[in-house]
Design an enzyme around this catalytic site. Structure first.
Site, short mmCIF file in Angstrom:
data_model
loop_
_atom_site.label_atom_id
_atom_site.label_comp_id
_atom_site.label_asym_id
_atom_site.label_seq_id
_atom_site.Cartn_x
_atom_site.Cartn_y
_atom_site.Cartn_z
N HIS A 140 0.81 -1.22 0.00
CA HIS A 140 0.00 0.00 0.00
C HIS A 140 0.85 1.27 0.00
O HIS A 140 0.33 2.37 -0.20
CB HIS A 140 -1.00 0.00 1.18
N SER A 176 4.72 2.56 7.88
CA SER A 176 4.38 1.43 7.03
C SER A 176 5.58 1.00 6.18
O SER A 176 6.20 1.82 5.52
CB SER A 176 3.22 1.79 6.11
N ASP A 182 0.15 -7.69 1.25
CA ASP A 182 0.50 -6.29 1.47
C ASP A 182 2.01 -6.10 1.52
O ASP A 182 2.54 -5.39 2.38
CB ASP A 182 -0.15 -5.75 2.76
#
Length: 344
Positions: A150, A287, A180
């Site tokens: 993402h 992230s 992911d």
């Protein structure tokens, strides 16, 4: 010479006698004239007791020096081992240990941060929907970097900034929306510090951990905490760049956990994975960064965090509810990512 003269000569102190042993040979050494009769001088050829003791007095000194040398090697061994492992261009899977202290005297979180920070990068991805900022983990010396799908999915351009401040162009090699995960290749680099990937099957609840990433663009931010839980089902959106943040508001990536939605609507295209839960502070930009054990090994890729929105700004910082993709999931997916990834 008569008998009396011979007797006198035998007792004359100016004429010392030479005694013989039981066999008559060899003769004993002559007596010194100034010594009383019957008190022999020491043998000139025999070393004195003081001379015999000299080698013994040197042994403790040599032993102490040896112990000091061994201690110095032990004290500096951690940094040397970490240096060799993190500068290797080999793929992930080596075992970097940060045990005890580093050569700078750092211990615990400080030692982990010093050893692993050079292997963590900031990633800026730009697409038609906007720009996202995330983090990444260097897994090969020639510039392979793991991050979240993402962070870079749908990106037109990618920039990678290293802990040294150097920024280079990157390209997306492969993405796996189902896990992911994504693999980025930094261009024109070599000899990069390489992170060591650990074994997430050995992680237990309560283990101390360190998180390193670029929250809000603050490169190389270090936080720490513990493993709060294992095998948490986390659901995130697939196929969308973090810059799009559907329904999540500025700087927030939505996800589902425990039957609830956090940070907004994840959309209709989602994937669910088993995650490590941690209370180490994670914020937007973490992230794709690293969750690290106290041996300096990557045990997870930070991927989602919950922040309670404030009424004034619509966003807030970490509340100690963060999630990371287990590193064993990453290791099993590396070849897929190198071959372009999977859209599953």
């Amino acid at each position: 010479m008569n008998e009396d003269a011979r007797r006198n000569d035998a007792h004359d102190p100016q004429q010392p006698q030479q005694s013989t042993g039981a066999g008559g040979y060899p003769p004993r050494p002559p007596y010194e004239p100034h010594l009383p009769y019957g008190h022999p001088a020491p043998y000139a050829s025999h070393p004195q007791p003081a001379a015999q003791a000299q080698p013994r007095t040197r042994r403790p000194v040599a032993l102490v020096a040896s112990v000091a040398l061994v201690s110095a090697l032990i004290g500096g061994g951690t940094a040397a081992l970490v240096g060799r492992a993190t500068t290797s261009p080999a793929a992930a899977g080596t075992s970097t240990k940060v045990i005890g202290t580093s050569s700078s005297g750092d211990t615990g979180v400080a030692a982990v941060a010093a050893a692993v920070s050079p292997s963590i990068v900031e990633i800026s991805a730009t697409s038609g929907a906007g720009e996202s900022t995330g983090s990444g983990v260097v897994v090969t010396g020639d510039g392979e970097i793991v991050t979240n799908n993402h962070v870079v999915s749908g990106a037109d351009t990618v920039k990678v900034t290293f802990s040294s401040g150097k920024t280079v162009t990157g390209s997306v090699v492969g993405t796996d929306g189902g896990k992911d995960l994504a693999l980025v290749k930094a261009e024109g680099v070599s000899g990069l510090p390489v992170a060591s990937l650990g074994d997430s099957s050995r992680v237990t609840v309560g283990d101390q951990v360190v998180a390193i990433g670029s929250p809000e663009g603050l490169t190389g931010t270090v936080t720490s905490g513990i493993v709060s839980a294992l095998d948490r089902d986390v659901t995130v959106s697939t196929g969308q760049s973090q810059g799009q943040r559907p329904g999540g508001g500025p700087g927030r990536w939505p996800f589902e956990f425990g039957g609830g939605q956090y940070n907004g609507d994840v959309g209709s295209s989602t994937t669910t994975y088993k995650a490590i839960q941690t209370d180490a502070s994670l914020n937007p930009g973490n992230s794709g960064g690293a969750l690290i054990n106290m041996s300096g090994q990557i045990i997870g890729i930070n991927s989602a965090m919950y922040s309670a929105a404030s009424s004034s700004s619509g966003q807030a910082g970490s509340v100690g509810l963060g999630f990371a993709i287990p590193v064993n999931t990453l290791k099993a997916d590396l070849d897929t990512l190198r071959n372009g990834g999977s859209d599953s």
